[in-house]
Design a protein around this motif. Structure first.
Motif, PDB file in Angstrom:
ATOM      1  N   TYR A  45       0.928  -1.375  -0.080  1.00  0.00           N
ATOM      2  CA  TYR A  45       0.080   0.001  -0.118  1.00  0.00           C
ATOM      3  C   TYR A  45       0.905   1.357  -0.018  1.00  0.00           C
ATOM      4  CZ  TYR A  45      -3.083  -3.672   1.895  1.00  0.00           C
ATOM      5  OH  TYR A  45      -3.419  -4.904   2.075  1.00  0.00           O
ATOM      6  N   PRO A  46       1.792   1.542  -0.981  1.00  0.00           N
ATOM      7  CA  PRO A  46       2.476   2.598  -1.136  1.00  0.00           C
ATOM      8  C   PRO A  46       1.747   3.926  -1.041  1.00  0.00           C
ATOM      9  CG  PRO A  46       2.128   1.726  -3.213  1.00  0.00           C
ATOM     10  CD  PRO A  46       1.548   0.944  -2.571  1.00  0.00           C
ATOM     11  N   ASP A  47       0.431   4.137  -1.129  1.00  0.00           N
ATOM     12  CA  ASP A  47      -0.081   5.317  -1.002  1.00  0.00           C
ATOM     13  C   ASP A  47      -0.812   5.549   0.334  1.00  0.00           C
ATOM     14  OD1 ASP A  47      -1.896   3.250  -1.457  1.00  0.00           O
ATOM     15  OD2 ASP A  47      -3.467   4.632  -2.352  1.00  0.00           O
ATOM     16  N   GLN A  48      -0.572   4.678   1.172  1.00  0.00           N
ATOM     17  CA  GLN A  48      -1.167   4.887   2.527  1.00  0.00           C
ATOM     18  C   GLN A  48      -0.018   5.271   3.515  1.00  0.00           C
ATOM     19  OE1 GLN A  48      -4.294   4.493   3.818  1.00  0.00           O
ATOM     20  NE2 GLN A  48      -5.143   4.266   1.718  1.00  0.00           N
ATOM     21  N   THR A  49      -0.415   6.243   4.432  1.00  0.00           N
ATOM     22  CA  THR A  49       0.432   6.435   5.596  1.00  0.00           C
ATOM     23  C   THR A  49       0.042   5.765   6.883  1.00  0.00           C
ATOM     24  OG1 THR A  49       0.776   8.828   4.512  1.00  0.00           O
ATOM     25  CG2 THR A  49       1.411   8.512   6.814  1.00  0.00           C
ATOM     26  N   VAL A  50       0.926   5.303   7.466  1.00  0.00           N
ATOM     27  CA  VAL A  50       0.382   4.347   8.496  1.00  0.00           C
ATOM     28  C   VAL A  50       1.172   4.640   9.748  1.00  0.00           C
ATOM     29  CG1 VAL A  50      -0.313   2.246   7.136  1.00  0.00           C
ATOM     30  CG2 VAL A  50       1.842   2.410   7.744  1.00  0.00           C
ATOM     31  N   THR A  51       0.820   4.547  10.835  1.00  0.00           N
ATOM     32  CA  THR A  51       1.497   5.027  12.034  1.00  0.00           C
ATOM     33  C   THR A  51       1.288   3.546  12.988  1.00  0.00           C
ATOM     34  OG1 THR A  51       0.956   6.984  11.646  1.00  0.00           O
ATOM     35  CG2 THR A  51       1.634   6.413  14.049  1.00  0.00           C
ATOM     36  N   PHE A  52       2.350   3.153  13.548  1.00  0.00           N
ATOM     37  CA  PHE A  52       2.350   1.901  14.550  1.00  0.00           C
ATOM     38  C   PHE A  52       1.580   2.373  15.723  1.00  0.00           C
ATOM     39  CE2 PHE A  52       4.222  -0.138  18.248  1.00  0.00           C
ATOM     40  CZ  PHE A  52       3.860  -1.286  18.064  1.00  0.00           C
ATOM     41  N   ALA A  53       0.700   1.447  16.099  1.00  0.00           N
ATOM     42  CA  ALA A  53      -0.204   1.571  17.226  1.00  0.00           C
ATOM     43  C   ALA A  53       0.043   0.451  18.458  1.00  0.00           C
ATOM     44  CB  ALA A  53      -1.688   1.499  16.791  1.00  0.00           C
ATOM     45  N   HIS A  54       0.056  -0.802  17.878  1.00  0.00           N
ATOM     46  CA  HIS A  54      -0.026  -1.869  19.088  1.00  0.00           C
ATOM     47  C   HIS A  54       0.867  -3.212  18.367  1.00  0.00           C
ATOM     48  CE1 HIS A  54      -1.267  -3.184  22.937  1.00  0.00           C
ATOM     49  NE2 HIS A  54      -1.906  -4.319  22.202  1.00  0.00           N
ATOM     50  N   PHE A  55       1.259  -4.033  19.430  1.00  0.00           N
ATOM     51  CA  PHE A  55       1.901  -5.199  19.218  1.00  0.00           C
ATOM     52  C   PHE A  55       1.665  -5.927  20.135  1.00  0.00           C
ATOM     53  CE2 PHE A  55       5.281  -8.149  19.007  1.00  0.00           C
ATOM     54  CZ  PHE A  55       5.205  -8.789  17.921  1.00  0.00           C
ATOM     55  N   GLU A  56       0.913  -6.972  20.139  1.00  0.00           N
ATOM     56  CA  GLU A  56       0.667  -8.101  21.103  1.00  0.00           C
ATOM     57  C   GLU A  56       0.573  -9.595  20.779  1.00  0.00           C
ATOM     58  OE1 GLU A  56      -3.200  -7.736  23.085  1.00  0.00           O
ATOM     59  OE2 GLU A  56      -4.039  -6.908  21.099  1.00  0.00           O
ATOM     60  N   TYR A  57       0.783 -10.669  21.585  1.00  0.00           N
ATOM     61  CA  TYR A  57       0.710 -11.866  21.191  1.00  0.00           C
ATOM     62  C   TYR A  57      -0.919 -12.229  21.465  1.00  0.00           C
ATOM     63  CZ  TYR A  57       0.841 -16.903  21.292  1.00  0.00           C
ATOM     64  OH  TYR A  57       0.350 -18.244  21.069  1.00  0.00           O
ATOM     65  N   GLN A  58      -1.718 -13.133  20.630  1.00  0.00           N
ATOM     66  CA  GLN A  58      -3.008 -13.282  20.898  1.00  0.00           C
ATOM     67  C   GLN A  58      -2.960 -14.794  21.056  1.00  0.00           C
ATOM     68  OE1 GLN A  58      -6.103 -12.023  21.336  1.00  0.00           O
ATOM     69  NE2 GLN A  58      -5.017  -9.921  21.284  1.00  0.00           N
ATOM     70  N   PRO A  59      -3.270 -15.442  22.398  1.00  0.00           N
ATOM     71  CA  PRO A  59      -3.053 -17.025  22.476  1.00  0.00           C
ATOM     72  C   PRO A  59      -4.403 -17.491  21.966  1.00  0.00           C
ATOM     73  CG  PRO A  59      -3.640 -15.544  24.595  1.00  0.00           C
ATOM     74  CD  PRO A  59      -3.241 -14.739  23.531  1.00  0.00           C
ATOM     75  N   HIS A  60      -5.603 -16.832  21.805  1.00  0.00           N
ATOM     76  CA  HIS A  60      -6.651 -17.302  21.109  1.00  0.00           C
ATOM     77  C   HIS A  60      -6.375 -17.889  19.685  1.00  0.00           C
ATOM     78  CE1 HIS A  60     -10.891 -17.960  20.089  1.00  0.00           C
ATOM     79  NE2 HIS A  60     -10.631 -17.185  19.194  1.00  0.00           N
ATOM     80  N   PHE A  61      -5.543 -16.907  18.602  1.00  0.00           N
ATOM     81  CA  PHE A  61      -5.383 -17.110  17.458  1.00  0.00           C
ATOM     82  C   PHE A  61      -3.877 -18.211  17.323  1.00  0.00           C
ATOM     83  CE2 PHE A  61      -7.625 -13.357  16.954  1.00  0.00           C
ATOM     84  CZ  PHE A  61      -8.772 -13.661  16.484  1.00  0.00           C
ATOM     85  N   GLY A  62      -3.049 -17.949  18.512  1.00  0.00           N
ATOM     86  CA  GLY A  62      -1.698 -18.438  18.342  1.00  0.00           C
ATOM     87  C   GLY A  62      -0.664 -17.587  17.382  1.00  0.00           C
ATOM     88  N   ASP A  63      -1.299 -16.245  17.288  1.00  0.00           N
ATOM     89  CA  ASP A  63      -0.365 -15.653  16.517  1.00  0.00           C
ATOM     90  C   ASP A  63      -0.123 -14.134  16.998  1.00  0.00           C
ATOM     91  OD1 ASP A  63       0.193 -17.588  14.272  1.00  0.00           O
ATOM     92  OD2 ASP A  63      -1.733 -17.105  13.501  1.00  0.00           O
ATOM     93  N   TYR A  64       0.741 -13.392  16.630  1.00  0.00           N
ATOM     94  CA  TYR A  64       1.183 -12.005  16.891  1.00  0.00           C
ATOM     95  C   TYR A  64      -0.005 -11.128  15.915  1.00  0.00           C
ATOM     96  CZ  TYR A  64       4.789 -13.188  19.714  1.00  0.00           C
ATOM     97  OH  TYR A  64       5.709 -13.740  20.695  1.00  0.00           O
ATOM     98  N   ILE A  65      -0.481  -9.978  16.637  1.00  0.00           N
ATOM     99  CA  ILE A  65      -1.216  -9.256  15.821  1.00  0.00           C
ATOM    100  C   ILE A  65      -0.459  -7.718  16.060  1.00  0.00           C
ATOM    101  CG2 ILE A  65      -3.513  -8.002  15.595  1.00  0.00           C
ATOM    102  CD1 ILE A  65      -4.880 -10.361  16.354  1.00  0.00           C
ATOM    103  N   ILE A  66      -0.220  -6.944  14.948  1.00  0.00           N
ATOM    104  CA  ILE A  66       0.309  -5.559  14.928  1.00  0.00           C
ATOM    105  C   ILE A  66      -0.814  -4.600  14.374  1.00  0.00           C
ATOM    106  CG2 ILE A  66       1.492  -6.075  12.601  1.00  0.00           C
ATOM    107  CD1 ILE A  66       3.848  -4.529  14.155  1.00  0.00           C
ATOM    108  N   SER A  67      -0.945  -3.546  14.873  1.00  0.00           N
ATOM    109  CA  SER A  67      -1.944  -2.949  14.480  1.00  0.00           C
ATOM    110  C   SER A  67      -1.298  -1.214  14.150  1.00  0.00           C
ATOM    111  CB  SER A  67      -2.873  -2.519  15.571  1.00  0.00           C
ATOM    112  OG  SER A  67      -3.606  -4.002  16.247  1.00  0.00           O
ATOM    113  N   TYR A  68      -1.726  -0.962  13.128  1.00  0.00           N
ATOM    114  CA  TYR A  68      -1.390   0.501  12.589  1.00  0.00           C
ATOM    115  C   TYR A  68      -2.539   1.323  12.396  1.00  0.00           C
ATOM    116  CZ  TYR A  68       3.045  -1.360  11.180  1.00  0.00           C
ATOM    117  OH  TYR A  68       4.233  -1.944  11.268  1.00  0.00           O
TER     118      TYR A  68
END
Length: 100
Positions: A45-68
């Motif tokens: 998505y080269p036209d989008q400007t994103v800003t880091f918001a949150h990074f956490e491990y979700q044991p329900h999914f067994g994966d990490y979720i990173i939010s922008y």
């Protein structure tokens, strides 16, 4: 194999082991995930400007979720795998086909 290749193969294996061990430190894991997803978003998505918001491990999914956060649109939440080295984007909600 020649002696030259064996020596570099040993160095490459040692470097990979060191990277895998240091990636188990939570701060390093977050930095690797942020770097990988920053490259992913810049390429996808080269036209989008994103800003880091949150990074956490979700044991329900067994994966990490990173939010922008993205101005004027919905936030971007990427699911990363594997658990030991979260650098591969497993799920991108913006990359889904449009539904009727």
């Amino acid at each position: 194999m020649t002696h030259f290749l064996k020596r570099y193969m040993k160095h490459a294996i040692v470097a990979l082991i060191v990277i895998m061990l240091t990636a188990q430190i939570p701060l390093v894991k977050e930095l690797l995930a942020r770097g990988a997803t920053t490259l992913y978003v810049a390429a996808k998505y080269p036209d989008q400007t994103v800003t880091f918001a949150h990074f956490e491990y979700q044991p329900h999914f067994g994966d990490y979720i990173i939010s922008y956060t993205v101005p004027k649109t919905d936030a971007l939440h990427l699911m990363l795998a594997p658990k030991l080295l979260p650098i591969f984007v497993k799920f991108d909600p913006w990359d889904q086909p449009m539904s009727d």
